[in-house]
Design an enzyme around this catalytic site. Sequence first.
Site, PDB file in Angstrom:
ATOM      1  N   ASP A  38       0.829  -1.209   0.000  1.00  0.00           N
ATOM      2  CA  ASP A  38       0.000   0.000   0.000  1.00  0.00           C
ATOM      3  C   ASP A  38       0.860   1.254   0.000  1.00  0.00           C
ATOM      4  OD1 ASP A  38      -2.324  -1.496   0.027  1.00  0.00           O
ATOM      5  OD2 ASP A  38      -2.501  -1.478   2.210  1.00  0.00           O
ATOM      6  N   LYS A 114     -14.241  -5.879   6.120  1.00  0.00           N
ATOM      7  CA  LYS A 114     -13.642  -6.184   4.819  1.00  0.00           C
ATOM      8  C   LYS A 114     -12.915  -7.531   4.933  1.00  0.00           C
ATOM      9  CE  LYS A 114     -10.853  -4.191   1.100  1.00  0.00           C
ATOM     10  NZ  LYS A 114      -9.944  -5.335   0.897  1.00  0.00           N
ATOM     11  N   ARG A 135     -13.146 -12.757  -9.627  1.00  0.00           N
ATOM     12  CA  ARG A 135     -13.271 -11.381 -10.122  1.00  0.00           C
ATOM     13  C   ARG A 135     -12.406 -11.136 -11.348  1.00  0.00           C
ATOM     14  NH1 ARG A 135     -11.194  -6.304  -6.665  1.00  0.00           N
ATOM     15  NH2 ARG A 135      -9.216  -7.152  -7.377  1.00  0.00           N
ATOM     16  N   CYS A 403      23.730 -31.326  15.439  1.00  0.00           N
ATOM     17  CA  CYS A 403      22.274 -31.481  15.503  1.00  0.00           C
ATOM     18  C   CYS A 403      21.813 -31.502  16.955  1.00  0.00           C
ATOM     19  CB  CYS A 403      21.866 -32.777  14.798  1.00  0.00           C
ATOM     20  SG  CYS A 403      20.112 -33.185  14.991  1.00  0.00           S
TER      21      CYS A 403
END
Length: 665
Positions: A38, A114, A135, A403
């Site tokens: 955004d 929303k 859409r 490990c």
Amino acid sequence: MELEQAKQRAEELRRVIERNNRLYYMENAPELEDFEYDALTRELKAIEAEYPQLVTPSSPTQHVNEAASSKFSKVAHTVKMESLQDAFSFEELREFDARVREAGVEPQYVVEEKIDGLSVSLEYQDGRFVRGSTRGDGLVGEDVTENLATIRAIPKTLPPGAPEFLEVRGEVYMPHDAFFALKEEQELQDKVPFKNPRNAAAGSLRQKDAKITAARGLSIFVFNLQQVRGRSFARHSETLDFIKQMGFPVSPRYRVFTSIEDALKEIEAIGQMRGTLAYDIDGAVIKVDDLAAREALGSTNKFPRWAIAFKYPPEVKETVVREVEVSVGRTGVLTPTAVFDPVFLAGTSVSRASLHNEDIIRSLDLRIGDTIRVRKAGDIIPEVIGVSRHGDGTEPYRMPDTCPSCGAPVVHLQDEAALRCVNPECPAQSLRNLIHFASRNAMAIDGLGEAVAVQLTERGFVHTVADLYNLTKEQLLQLDKFKDKSAQNLLDAIEASKQNNLDKLVFGLGIRNIGDKAAAQLAEHFGAMQALAAASGEEIAAIDGIGAVMAQSVTEFFARSGTADLLARLQAAGVNMEWHGEKKGTALAGMTLVVTGTLPHLSRQEAEALIVQNGGKASGSVSKKTAYVVAGEAAGSKLTKAQTLGIPILDEAGLYRLIGQQPQE
């Protein structure tokens, strides 16, 4: 900023935004968080506003970003599916209100959550669900009817009195519990998990196999009446009430307000409770309620002028790292996790976040005792986004050389960020291998989940997956919460797994880089485990869709010490080692065919299956390599492109003639 600088920056922003659009909409794997995306979009809009001569028709500010995928047939929307303009401050919402009033409208507003998902259209004829589509770009979307039909929340028939034709718009989403279950399954199978529920929903709905969609737990909220015959409405809130009466799950919280200030209070209230929701929202929407007023206000080329979406800012908090825990995955990958003082984020207390790998730790310069910034990616997954300040006397964190599960040295394989334990006897890997082996897409041993697997390994009853087939009821009755019936049920499920087809076993073995689809290709191609184990890397890589990296993983697995003994024990236990699928024909061997339009008797999926059964490859796009295009009614751009390239066109009967079969009515 000078014009030339602005031009260069605008071009750079467009490249980044379009790349993320492709990753977000087509691949469901965005690199940017919503607020980062955004911010870039707003910067580009500001540059274009200051220098209008820099605006181009192809700029992402000038069109809806989502496009229809070539995987599905295209659907032209009768009513445009518009996107919404975003606002990031209450002042912008007040400016929206002022624009509405300046246009001569005295509005009432509907405020809704929303929902963060994938927008779809649902069409009903005479009360029956007939078509569903995405859409896309607002004008053309994808036909995903078959996949939408698997979502339980979508009514397949409407109640008596339903209109002759109805089209509604909704948002398909993945609830949090379904998302976390899917994420856990993907991590178990060493797949890259979806980043957030929105991408998981989009990726699940766009599956070629509707069975996969059905298993993903998707749901929907319907938020708009697109078109209806035989009914009329004056207000949007009335349409929501009507949609609810028709059996649709509607926007879960919609309220009508007479002033913008009251609407802003509702948005604040939604923001405060969004962390408690069972689904994602990325904002709230304000809509003019009066439908006639909407018509008068109209739309720009991209947004309606009668609605706006408020986007909530991401919540970031500081906390202190206390330790880094390192876990070992099924394929030996070491994954570091930051453990920090609990902070409250997006509605829950958070005290852990994955650091993924050594490179991430190095880029953050993370140290025990650091004050870090934490957020929830997509308001769901905790992540460390930076270090605010180092603790006194701290040193950069270093991943272990051995490990943490078995103590064996770890290695850094070429072209990998991750460290791995390559000890095949590592207990942590044995546990994860067992869980994977029993999982749904592998051997599907019902009742053998993680909790049972942990007990089996901790008690020493199971060291490798072959030990499952030697389990006794007496051993199982020693496990927590096991009674006679549950023990027998698990033994029965283990016995039934012996009959699974070869592809399930190949996938269950957990070969690195080999997913369930690749396992099916290998099983079908070689026909028996013995042939696959003996195959060379060149033979495996020659299979369409496999490639050199996957082939190397396969050959390394079968060359590993212990693999031959494991397979011998499985075979001795009676586990099936052969492919029992239908033998492929060869009539279309080496050919790529594309199916488009509506065929008289075959669905597109059936036609593509017929192609694959006869040795061909079914593709969703036309290229110079396409051998034939099978076209039915309403064939569109694919047929046009084939004609342009001079590719032979077949009808359904022609496809049957090509494979030497009689058409089946």
